[in-house]
Motif scaffolding. Sequence first.
Motif, PDB file in Angstrom:
ATOM      1  N   ASN A  40      41.141 -34.983  58.071  1.00 53.69           N
ATOM      2  CA  ASN A  40      40.629 -34.756  56.718  1.00 53.69           C
ATOM      3  C   ASN A  40      40.646 -33.277  56.363  1.00 53.69           C
ATOM      4  O   ASN A  40      40.760 -32.923  55.181  1.00 53.69           O
ATOM      5  CB  ASN A  40      39.197 -35.295  56.598  1.00 53.69           C
ATOM      6  CG  ASN A  40      39.122 -36.788  56.834  1.00 53.69           C
ATOM      7  OD1 ASN A  40      39.882 -37.555  56.267  1.00 53.69           O
ATOM      8  ND2 ASN A  40      38.200 -37.205  57.701  1.00 53.69           N
ATOM      9  N   LEU A  41      40.548 -32.410  57.384  1.00 56.61           N
ATOM     10  CA  LEU A  41      40.586 -30.969  57.167  1.00 56.61           C
ATOM     11  C   LEU A  41      41.964 -30.382  57.419  1.00 56.61           C
ATOM     12  O   LEU A  41      42.418 -29.503  56.686  1.00 56.61           O
ATOM     13  CB  LEU A  41      39.572 -30.282  58.086  1.00 56.61           C
ATOM     14  CG  LEU A  41      38.100 -30.691  57.949  1.00 56.61           C
ATOM     15  CD1 LEU A  41      37.257 -29.954  58.988  1.00 56.61           C
ATOM     16  CD2 LEU A  41      37.585 -30.413  56.547  1.00 56.61           C
ATOM     17  N   THR A  42      42.633 -30.877  58.476  1.00 53.38           N
ATOM     18  CA  THR A  42      43.880 -30.239  58.900  1.00 53.38           C
ATOM     19  C   THR A  42      45.120 -30.821  58.220  1.00 53.38           C
ATOM     20  O   THR A  42      46.108 -30.118  58.044  1.00 53.38           O
ATOM     21  CB  THR A  42      44.035 -30.355  60.422  1.00 53.38           C
ATOM     22  OG1 THR A  42      44.039 -31.751  60.792  1.00 53.38           O
ATOM     23  CG2 THR A  42      42.887 -29.646  61.135  1.00 53.38           C
ATOM     24  N   ARG A  43      45.085 -32.107  57.866  1.00 59.41           N
ATOM     25  CA  ARG A  43      46.242 -32.732  57.205  1.00 59.41           C
ATOM     26  C   ARG A  43      45.773 -33.623  56.054  1.00 59.41           C
ATOM     27  O   ARG A  43      45.987 -34.845  56.049  1.00 59.41           O
ATOM     28  CB  ARG A  43      47.071 -33.531  58.218  1.00 59.41           C
ATOM     29  CG  ARG A  43      47.615 -32.691  59.364  1.00 59.41           C
ATOM     30  CD  ARG A  43      48.539 -33.483  60.263  1.00 59.41           C
ATOM     31  NE  ARG A  43      49.735 -33.914  59.551  1.00 59.41           N
ATOM     32  CZ  ARG A  43      50.678 -34.703  60.093  1.00 59.41           C
ATOM     33  NH1 ARG A  43      50.532 -35.122  61.355  1.00 59.41           N
ATOM     34  NH2 ARG A  43      51.739 -35.063  59.392  1.00 59.41           N
ATOM     35  N   PRO A  44      45.123 -33.044  55.085  1.00 60.31           N
ATOM     36  CA  PRO A  44      44.548 -33.853  54.005  1.00 60.31           C
ATOM     37  C   PRO A  44      45.590 -34.642  53.224  1.00 60.31           C
ATOM     38  O   PRO A  44      45.294 -35.750  52.750  1.00 60.31           O
ATOM     39  CB  PRO A  44      43.848 -32.813  53.126  1.00 60.31           C
ATOM     40  CG  PRO A  44      44.510 -31.507  53.450  1.00 60.31           C
ATOM     41  CD  PRO A  44      44.864 -31.605  54.892  1.00 60.31           C
ATOM     42  N   ASP A  45      46.802 -34.104  53.067  1.00 57.58           N
ATOM     43  CA  ASP A  45      47.831 -34.824  52.312  1.00 57.58           C
ATOM     44  C   ASP A  45      48.197 -36.133  53.005  1.00 57.58           C
ATOM     45  O   ASP A  45      48.484 -37.144  52.330  1.00 57.58           O
ATOM     46  CB  ASP A  45      49.074 -33.954  52.149  1.00 57.58           C
ATOM     47  CG  ASP A  45      48.845 -32.782  51.206  1.00 57.58           C
ATOM     48  OD1 ASP A  45      47.837 -32.827  50.459  1.00 57.58           O
ATOM     49  OD2 ASP A  45      49.639 -31.824  51.226  1.00 57.58           O
ATOM     50  N   LEU A  46      48.206 -36.127  54.339  1.00 64.13           N
ATOM     51  CA  LEU A  46      48.529 -37.343  55.080  1.00 64.13           C
ATOM     52  C   LEU A  46      47.464 -38.410  54.840  1.00 64.13           C
ATOM     53  O   LEU A  46      47.777 -39.578  54.553  1.00 64.13           O
ATOM     54  CB  LEU A  46      48.638 -37.025  56.572  1.00 64.13           C
ATOM     55  CG  LEU A  46      48.916 -38.205  57.506  1.00 64.13           C
ATOM     56  CD1 LEU A  46      50.253 -38.852  57.169  1.00 64.13           C
ATOM     57  CD2 LEU A  46      48.892 -37.750  58.972  1.00 64.13           C
ATOM     58  N   VAL A  47      46.205 -38.025  54.935  1.00 61.77           N
ATOM     59  CA  VAL A  47      45.111 -38.976  54.711  1.00 61.77           C
ATOM     60  C   VAL A  47      45.121 -39.464  53.274  1.00 61.77           C
ATOM     61  O   VAL A  47      44.974 -40.670  52.995  1.00 61.77           O
ATOM     62  CB  VAL A  47      43.757 -38.320  55.065  1.00 61.77           C
ATOM     63  CG1 VAL A  47      42.608 -39.262  54.745  1.00 61.77           C
ATOM     64  CG2 VAL A  47      43.729 -37.910  56.540  1.00 61.77           C
ATOM     65  N   LEU A  48      45.316 -38.554  52.342  1.00 55.60           N
ATOM     66  CA  LEU A  48      45.353 -38.911  50.927  1.00 55.60           C
ATOM     67  C   LEU A  48      46.467 -39.912  50.653  1.00 55.60           C
ATOM     68  O   LEU A  48      46.294 -40.866  49.881  1.00 55.60           O
ATOM     69  CB  LEU A  48      45.547 -37.651  50.081  1.00 55.60           C
ATOM     70  CG  LEU A  48      45.562 -37.842  48.563  1.00 55.60           C
ATOM     71  CD1 LEU A  48      44.220 -38.353  48.070  1.00 55.60           C
ATOM     72  CD2 LEU A  48      45.916 -36.521  47.876  1.00 55.60           C
ATOM     73  N   GLY A  49      47.590 -39.730  51.335  1.00 52.76           N
ATOM     74  CA  GLY A  49      48.719 -40.635  51.135  1.00 52.76           C
ATOM     75  C   GLY A  49      48.421 -42.053  51.579  1.00 52.76           C
ATOM     76  O   GLY A  49      48.833 -43.029  50.931  1.00 52.76           O
ATOM     77  N   VAL A  50      47.690 -42.193  52.712  1.00 56.01           N
ATOM     78  CA  VAL A  50      47.331 -43.536  53.182  1.00 56.01           C
ATOM     79  C   VAL A  50      46.403 -44.207  52.169  1.00 56.01           C
ATOM     80  O   VAL A  50      46.592 -45.379  51.803  1.00 56.01           O
ATOM     81  CB  VAL A  50      46.661 -43.463  54.572  1.00 56.01           C
ATOM     82  CG1 VAL A  50      46.207 -44.857  55.008  1.00 56.01           C
ATOM     83  CG2 VAL A  50      47.619 -42.867  55.596  1.00 56.01           C
ATOM     84  N   HIS A  51      45.394 -43.481  51.727  1.00 57.10           N
ATOM     85  CA  HIS A  51      44.493 -44.042  50.720  1.00 57.10           C
ATOM     86  C   HIS A  51      45.262 -44.479  49.475  1.00 57.10           C
ATOM     87  O   HIS A  51      45.033 -45.577  48.935  1.00 57.10           O
ATOM     88  CB  HIS A  51      43.446 -42.997  50.309  1.00 57.10           C
ATOM     89  CG  HIS A  51      42.389 -42.726  51.328  1.00 57.10           C
ATOM     90  ND1 HIS A  51      41.767 -43.723  52.038  1.00 57.10           N
ATOM     91  CD2 HIS A  51      41.819 -41.545  51.734  1.00 57.10           C
ATOM     92  CE1 HIS A  51      40.859 -43.183  52.848  1.00 57.10           C
ATOM     93  NE2 HIS A  51      40.881 -41.863  52.683  1.00 57.10           N
TER      94      HIS A  51
END
Length: 614
Positions: A40-51
């Motif tokens: 959530n801090l280091t790769r927010p774009d990756l997490v955002l993409g899954v959501h």
Amino acid sequence: MSARLREWIEGDAVRVIDGAMGTVLYERGVFVNQCYDELNLTRPDLVLGVHADYVRAGAQLIETNTFGANPVKLEAFGLDGSTEEINLAAARLARQAAGERAEVLGAIGPLGIRIEPWGPTSVDEAAALFGRQVAGLAEGGVDGFILETFSDLDELLQALRAVRRVAGDAPVFAQMTFGDEGYTAYGAPVEAAARALDDAGADVIGLNCSVGPSAMLFGIERMVAAAERPVSALPNAGLPRDIGDRKIYLASPEYMARYARRMAEAGARFVGGCCGTGPEHTRLTATLLGTNSHEPVRVAVAQPIEPGGEPAPDPPPLADRSALGRRLAAGEFVRAVEVTPPHGWDPSELLAGARRLRDAGVHTVHIVDGPAHRSRIASLPAAIVIERELGIETVPHYSCRDRNMLGMLSDLLGAAAAGLRNLLLITGDPPRGGPYDTGGVYDIDSIGLTNVVQQLNLGLDPGGSSIGPPTSFVKGVAVNPGALDPEEEIRRFAWKAEAGADFAVTQPAFDPEAFLAFVRTIEEFGVPILVGLWPPLSLENAEFLAHEVPGVDVPASVLERMSRAQGQGAEAADREGIAVACEILHAVRPHVAGALVSTPGGQVDRAAAVLRDL
């Protein structure tokens, strides 16, 4: 918090929750040795993409990437100090992806440690740990919370308590994990969990993880029938198969969607997926249920059933459980000797020693559990053999070190079936190395195990399910007057007393004055004390205790006595060691309920000589 989510909970339409986060992150290149919550801090774009993928697939509720974002689990990565920051970032990412199309649930999983009564973490400490996670999620703007994959109902209730304390009346989904037969790992049935979560005020109750959709449907049918609240169902994509170095979930999206429909027809109001599922599972589920249209599926909520079953009986009176129990209840001084099982399967030497102790008037034979990290007859079968062959009562020592809770339950039920009635429950010393290079298990500690046995004496397993007739164990615990941290030792002993300890034995005492001072500090707990005695074999034996056994304090005066006696020969040292133990026994006898004499060198006759001196 969202008014729409509250409307969804109070309505009768079926809503779709998203699927797994970890599964999808792994598929997108995140290895399992990384902290997924830190992404959530280091790769927010990756997490955002899954959501975003889940929202596009039709998920009406999405969970934050925070299943393990509590201080205990984050500590393994050195991130416990970032608990609030990680949860805040996760909530904002999910909020950004959801927009106006979906509601955001702050995901909270178990702490990963045992809490009381099964472990050393108190319920207040557990609630405080959960509270830190709740605070970050609430600040980040979640619409509600989903407490998921809990096997311990007590721990789940503390997470719910934390939400109520920190986030007020925010909507809460509270989900347990169950096995194929509808019981938690602690033995609680679906119906009991449903009623407890109803009473605790969860807004939605449900099941997730552990099993595939077929087994979960069975559990959901039972939960809907027993619950007054809306029910949620988030199964795994079947059971995982090991393929190479990966676990692969084989249930197809089509299969999962069909079962989501069946769960909705059974009364589940919120359906989704857990391990092994992804956006495609969500898409097909939303399509089949029609939640992408303007007329989502509606189902009738089943009427609750009244709980059945008989109330648990009181534990058997102490005096009725065993001869040791009768002596403790009557205030008769208990004479006990500790023996060590043999290295090998032949019990003849063990039986010969126990026979001599019986003939010498010893009341009970204590059997050490797995000392010196060598293969020995286990204490429970050794106790069964002694009682069967000789008729003398035993107290097997039973250690948490080498067993998980399920194994302990199996052992204890077997011990009760075999007629054993006394136990000394210990956490167990850490393994010190040996020919098998094994580590300790420590699934629970002696406090948790005492609570487990107390439950069995009530006729209940740890989950509150009936085991039939209650067991009749007399439960002993250990207490150490020479502990390096006396306050902690007294605190733990208070918990053991509260858990139902019937007696306690101490580490070997060599200083009567210090021993009695400690005993006075624990008198208030009302637990009978058996003083531990160790008649040294030699000066070397006494020095070993003084310098190499933690928690045993051998005064210089005793070492001097053993030194002088050893100067006169081995027999003189032998007699002096017995005399030391006898003097300590006479000094403390008015203040204790009995004595447990150890047998250094396996010499049971020396231990019997100490008790004969009475």
